[in-house]
Write a protein that holds these residues in place. Structure first.
Motif, mmCIF file in Angstrom:
data_model
loop_
_atom_site.group_PDB
_atom_site.id
_atom_site.type_symbol
_atom_site.label_atom_id
_atom_site.label_comp_id
_atom_site.label_asym_id
_atom_site.label_seq_id
_atom_site.Cartn_x
_atom_site.Cartn_y
_atom_site.Cartn_z
ATOM 1 N N PHE A 163 4.700 33.104 -43.552
ATOM 2 C CA PHE A 163 4.633 34.168 -44.281
ATOM 3 C C PHE A 163 5.471 34.603 -45.521
ATOM 4 O O PHE A 163 6.561 34.565 -45.178
ATOM 5 C CB PHE A 163 4.097 35.451 -43.245
ATOM 6 N N LYS A 164 4.758 35.318 -46.433
ATOM 7 C CA LYS A 164 5.780 35.617 -47.312
ATOM 8 C C LYS A 164 6.481 37.019 -47.010
ATOM 9 O O LYS A 164 6.246 37.614 -46.181
ATOM 10 C CB LYS A 164 4.955 36.239 -48.716
ATOM 11 N N PRO A 165 7.855 37.059 -47.472
ATOM 12 C CA PRO A 165 8.617 38.173 -47.133
ATOM 13 C C PRO A 165 7.844 39.516 -47.110
ATOM 14 O O PRO A 165 8.291 40.499 -46.091
ATOM 15 C CB PRO A 165 9.914 38.166 -48.084
ATOM 16 N N ALA A 166 7.295 39.781 -47.975
ATOM 17 C CA ALA A 166 6.487 41.079 -48.025
ATOM 18 C C ALA A 166 5.553 41.204 -47.081
ATOM 19 O O ALA A 166 5.394 42.364 -46.361
ATOM 20 C CB ALA A 166 5.971 41.183 -49.679
ATOM 21 N N GLN A 167 4.776 40.160 -46.712
ATOM 22 C CA GLN A 167 3.989 40.388 -45.501
ATOM 23 C C GLN A 167 4.594 40.668 -44.202
ATOM 24 O O GLN A 167 4.228 41.448 -43.481
ATOM 25 C CB GLN A 167 3.176 38.958 -45.531
ATOM 26 N N ALA A 168 5.703 39.825 -44.138
ATOM 27 C CA ALA A 168 6.414 39.884 -42.829
ATOM 28 C C ALA A 168 7.242 41.370 -42.730
ATOM 29 O O ALA A 168 7.105 42.078 -41.570
ATOM 30 C CB ALA A 168 7.640 38.822 -42.790
ATOM 31 N N SER A 169 7.464 41.768 -43.642
ATOM 32 C CA SER A 169 8.100 43.007 -43.868
ATOM 33 C C SER A 169 7.087 44.226 -43.417
ATOM 34 O O SER A 169 7.290 45.192 -42.750
ATOM 35 C CB SER A 169 8.856 43.604 -45.105
ATOM 36 N N ALA A 170 5.638 44.025 -43.988
ATOM 37 C CA ALA A 170 4.777 45.024 -44.025
ATOM 38 C C ALA A 170 4.171 44.999 -42.374
ATOM 39 O O ALA A 170 4.152 46.259 -41.883
ATOM 40 C CB ALA A 170 3.499 44.898 -44.999
ATOM 41 N N ALA A 171 4.255 44.065 -41.898
ATOM 42 C CA ALA A 171 3.714 43.767 -40.329
ATOM 43 C C ALA A 171 5.081 44.283 -39.600
ATOM 44 O O ALA A 171 4.531 45.354 -38.513
ATOM 45 C CB ALA A 171 3.690 42.313 -40.048
#
Length: 197
Positions: A163-171
């Protein structure tokens, strides 16, 4: 006996990965947490391994950390717990969380692990209590800083799954807002549901 593999991660599946070492693909069974810690396919990877030999099969079980490998070996010392069962247990509970539950005699927590019934949970407590003392001590402090570190680990695991860092951070942020103290394996499952919905 194969104790370690270093090569290129060729494939990553639900319960195993294939590591290409100089053109030879080794199938390595891994727990959910170890799989989550692996980099995306095509990147370099190093995994610790245990070679299990039976009359009809030769299997490799892999670990992302020395801690998980150590707990895996202790689990295999428990009556009626083989390598596959030990790895299934480690897919349902992180090593430190397992050690803490065993040290506290928390049978109820252990029976929440898929495949662990009351008898097995009681056996784990009786047979592993003394063996996992140091790990249980390491798991004992529960400070706000530890919780923050848990969500950092969650983000790393998600980026390791591709997963992209932004996706991981959002989750991770979404789960952080929900509050409540949960082990990393449970947070990872919830994050994957969020990201795949």
């Amino acid at each position: 006996m194969i104790a370690r593999l270093t090569g290129t991660l060729a494939e990553k599946r639900d319960d195993h990965a294939i590591v290409d070492v100089n053109g030879v693909g080794y199938r390595v069974q891994l727990s959910a947490l170890s799989l989550a810690a692996l980099p995306p396919p095509g990147e370099r990877v190093a995994v610790r391994t245990y070679t299990h030999v039976r009359e009809d099969a030769l299997q490799l079980f892999g670990f992302a950390t020395e801690e998980e490998e150590s707990v895996f070996h202790e689990l295999m010392g428990v009556k009626n717990v083989g390598p596959r069962a030990a790895q299934n247990i480690l897919s349902g509970i992180a090593p430190r969380e397992l050690a803490r539950a065993v040290a506290e005699g928390d049978v109820a927590r252990l029976t929440k692990v898929p495949g662990v019934g009351k008898k097995t949970a009681e056996r784990l407590v009786v047979e592993l209590k003394e063996k996992l003392v140091a790990l249980a001590r390491a798991a004992a402090p529960r400070t706000p800083g530890a919780a923050a570190g848990l969500f950092d680990q969650l983000e790393q695991a998600l980026t390791g799954l591709g997963f992209k860092p932004a996706q991981a951070s959002a989750a991770a942020d979404a789960l952080r807002e929900q509050g409540g103290e949960r082990p990393l394996d449970e947070l990872l499952r919830e994050a994957l549901k969020l990201l795949r919905s």
